[in-house]
Design a protein around this motif. Sequence first.
Motif, PDB file in Angstrom:
ATOM      1  N   PRO A  88      25.863  -5.242   4.625  1.00 24.10           N
ATOM      2  CA  PRO A  88      25.144  -5.030   5.890  1.00 24.10           C
ATOM      3  C   PRO A  88      24.071  -3.948   5.763  1.00 24.10           C
ATOM      4  O   PRO A  88      23.293  -3.736   6.693  1.00 24.10           O
ATOM      5  N   VAL A  89      24.040  -3.245   4.634  1.00 19.03           N
ATOM      6  CA  VAL A  89      23.083  -2.155   4.453  1.00 19.03           C
ATOM      7  C   VAL A  89      21.718  -2.729   4.084  1.00 19.03           C
ATOM      8  O   VAL A  89      21.601  -3.520   3.144  1.00 19.03           O
ATOM      9  N   THR A  90      20.693  -2.331   4.821  1.00 18.40           N
ATOM     10  CA  THR A  90      19.334  -2.791   4.570  1.00 18.40           C
ATOM     11  C   THR A  90      18.389  -1.590   4.583  1.00 18.40           C
ATOM     12  O   THR A  90      18.794  -0.465   4.864  1.00 18.40           O
ATOM     13  N   GLY A  91      17.119  -1.856   4.292  1.00 18.36           N
ATOM     14  CA  GLY A  91      16.115  -0.808   4.364  1.00 18.36           C
ATOM     15  C   GLY A  91      15.504  -0.493   3.014  1.00 18.36           C
ATOM     16  O   GLY A  91      15.561  -1.291   2.071  1.00 18.36           O
ATOM     17  N   VAL A  92      14.914   0.682   2.927  1.00 15.73           N
ATOM     18  CA  VAL A  92      14.223   1.142   1.724  1.00 15.73           C
ATOM     19  C   VAL A  92      14.779   2.506   1.335  1.00 15.73           C
ATOM     20  O   VAL A  92      15.004   3.359   2.196  1.00 15.73           O
ATOM     21  N   PRO A 268      21.855   4.733   6.147  1.00 14.85           N
ATOM     22  CA  PRO A 268      22.989   4.207   5.370  1.00 14.85           C
ATOM     23  C   PRO A 268      22.609   3.848   3.946  1.00 14.85           C
ATOM     24  O   PRO A 268      23.388   4.073   3.013  1.00 14.85           O
ATOM     25  N   ALA A 269      21.409   3.298   3.744  1.00 14.46           N
ATOM     26  CA  ALA A 269      20.983   2.908   2.397  1.00 14.46           C
ATOM     27  C   ALA A 269      20.828   4.127   1.501  1.00 14.46           C
ATOM     28  O   ALA A 269      21.272   4.133   0.349  1.00 14.46           O
ATOM     29  N   PHE A 273      23.058   5.166  -1.848  1.00 14.57           N
ATOM     30  CA  PHE A 273      22.479   5.429  -3.166  1.00 14.57           C
ATOM     31  C   PHE A 273      22.857   6.819  -3.656  1.00 14.57           C
ATOM     32  O   PHE A 273      23.195   7.000  -4.835  1.00 14.57           O
ATOM     33  N   GLY A 274      22.800   7.803  -2.774  1.00 14.81           N
ATOM     34  CA  GLY A 274      23.176   9.157  -3.166  1.00 14.81           C
ATOM     35  C   GLY A 274      24.614   9.244  -3.633  1.00 14.81           C
ATOM     36  O   GLY A 274      24.922   9.894  -4.631  1.00 14.81           O
ATOM     37  N   GLN A 275      25.517   8.574  -2.927  1.00 16.78           N
ATOM     38  CA  GLN A 275      26.927   8.580  -3.323  1.00 16.78           C
ATOM     39  C   GLN A 275      27.123   7.923  -4.682  1.00 16.78           C
ATOM     40  O   GLN A 275      27.913   8.397  -5.502  1.00 16.78           O
TER      41      GLN A 275
END
Length: 291
Positions: A88-92, A268-269, A273-275
């Motif tokens: 469900p995670v979207t974006g840039v 959320p994206a 990525f950071g995690q």
Amino acid sequence: MDIDPILLRAFVAVSETGGFTRAARRLNLTQPAVSHQIRRLEEQVGRALMRRTTRRLTLTDDGEELLRHARDILAGLDALAQRFRPSPVTGVVRFGAPEAFMGERLPALLCQFSRAFPSVRLDVHVSTYLDLSTMIAADELDLAVVLSTAGGENGGTQLRRADFAWVAADNFLLSEGASLPLAFHPANCINRLVGVAALDATSIDWHIAFTSPSEQGLRAAVRSGLAVAVLMRSDLEPGLRLLDGDYGLPALPSADFMLIRSGGAASPAARAFGQMLVAAEAPGASEKSDL
């Protein structure tokens, strides 16, 4: 023989709960529906799988064997479904890293993230540490890896320790009384700032013989014997050697690779990525990835 996984789930539920009624509650089915599924499974395998009495339910030897395989099969199916479940995670995610941090693990991580979050677009910038810090402050990046010699950036997460060192080619020689030739990145590079600050506290005669924004260009100049450079001890490669105290060179400080964030990193994206990056840099992560 094709066995329906739905029947296997019913069989495992009955085996683990010890009865059809409790299994029906777990599966959100009626008790007759579960009984029907078990009968169908026994018909498919051609064996009795359970012994039913008024007081208890036990597995036959064939049932015990099937239970072991059923658990393995269902675990594999669940893992497969999880792997290919749409995210469900979207974006840039706008991410920046210095060339010295890229290595072999970061491209693999970028690929892993793209597979795990196919609806997220990665926008990766490779630049100098100070440029990346500026881009974070201007909210032009969500996340960036920078080097810090002052105990970390505000709000940053330590990824790993880095030790600066004077590095030269194996065959590098400096004539007595000659000026020390140095290879540096442009002026906004922390390696250069660290090296120049250390040299200014000495009486060493030095000059800049080679300047390149590229890490590979800098290494090529060092390997050729043209100059000495400030690199990371961990990046030492064949044909290069450390100059520990040679030519009167002073000791250099350690630094930390830090993950810093802008306000956009709350998405959320960006958090995902950071995690993933922090987990990949955790002690022992590289060994686990090779197993």
